[in-house]
Write an enzyme that holds these catalytic residues in place. Structure first.
Site, short mmCIF file in Angstrom:
data_model
loop_
_atom_site.label_atom_id
_atom_site.label_comp_id
_atom_site.label_asym_id
_atom_site.label_seq_id
_atom_site.Cartn_x
_atom_site.Cartn_y
_atom_site.Cartn_z
N SER A 138 -18.62 -6.07 47.06
CA SER A 138 -18.81 -7.47 47.50
C SER A 138 -17.99 -7.72 48.62
CB SER A 138 -18.18 -8.61 46.39
OG SER A 138 -18.08 -9.77 46.97
N TYR A 151 -11.65 -11.52 40.39
CA TYR A 151 -12.76 -11.28 40.96
C TYR A 151 -12.58 -10.25 42.14
CZ TYR A 151 -17.26 -11.19 43.05
OH TYR A 151 -18.28 -10.74 43.79
#
Length: 264
Positions: A138, A151
């Site tokens: 990501s 996250y």
């Protein structure tokens, strides 16, 4: 039979990527939690593209999920020559008030199951001297992100692990790629852990791509045999520019700005 295994295929990037790979005549092994959607998806891809598409129902957010997937692939006599670790979840908000069990399940899915699947299938790839692993990271892997701390940290782990694994696998002829999408128009932010005031503030103004655009980028990066690829020119530039600024500064400025936007 050789297959491409993709996790998290019933929506978003995973679903779009399954379509892209099926169009390129990859036989597929789809992994997700929802049997009805997996069955429909497999039947559609098989009939539409003339490939073999099978599926395994598994929850990779639980311990043992990755081992179950590996065992089932063996029972089906399928050789996974491309592994795409795409499944992932996120969370938003103050860490101290977030649900601890949900955060631990996030780490199980984003990290522990990814590591387990890499280990299990990599051993088979090493024995044959060929194979490809794609780990979906990501943009969050490049920066510490306050109010999305677990996250972002999980994706930093994926980035570090994958880049190290890339070098370890070179002597065996196994290709490993880290693929980092930015904000994508999926259901990622519609979960209970993300669909809150912090989640909306954190993604406000983010550069957005569609799952189809991201999937095209995955295929191109794979065909060009890249070891790392950031999806989208603006995202790639942001990652490069961000590397020039101390991470503590990035975290401080980001937190201050988001608290102000929240009226805190």
């Amino acid at each position: 039979m050789n297959v491409t295994l993709i996790t998290g295929t019933t929506s978003g990037i995973g679903e779009a990527l399954a379509h892209q790979l099926a169009a390129k005549k990859h036989n597929l092994l789809l992994v997700a939690r929802t049997e009805k959607k997996l069955k429909e998806q497999s039947q559609y891809l098989s009939s539409q593209f003339g490939i073999v598409a099978d599926f395994i129902v598994a929850d990779l957010g639980k311990p043992g999920g990755a081992f179950y997937v590996y065992e089932q692939a063996k029972k089906k006599n399928l050789n996974v020559n491309i592994l795409v670790n795409n499944a992932g979840i996120g969370s938003s908000g103050e860490f101290v008030t977030n649900n601890l069990q949900s955060e631990l399940e996030l780490l199980q899915l984003n990290n522990s199951s990814l590591v387990a699947l890499c280990s299990l299938f990599l051993a088979d790839m090493k024995s044959t001297g060929s194979g490809t692993i794609i780990n979906v990271g990501s943009m969050a892997s490049f920066f510490p992100i306050p109010y999305m701390s677990v996250y972002a940290a999980s994706k930093m782990f994926v980035r570090s692990f994958t880049q190290a694994l890339t070098e370890e696998c070179k002597p065996y002829g196994i290709k490993v790629m880290l693929f980092c999408p930015g904000f994508t128009s999926t259901n990622f932010m519609n979960t209970s852990a993300n669909n809150n005031a912090w989640g909306k503030i954190l993604t406000q103004g983010a550069i957005e791509q569609t799952p189809e655009q991201v999937a095209v980028q995955v295929i191109k990066a794979l065909e060009r045999r890249k070891s790392i690829h950031v999806s989208g020119f603006q995202n790639a530039m942001s990652a490069k520019l961000g590397s020039l600024i101390p991470s503590t500064t990035l975290a401080r400025v980001f937190a201050q700005r988001k608290r102000k936007e929240m009226g805190l």
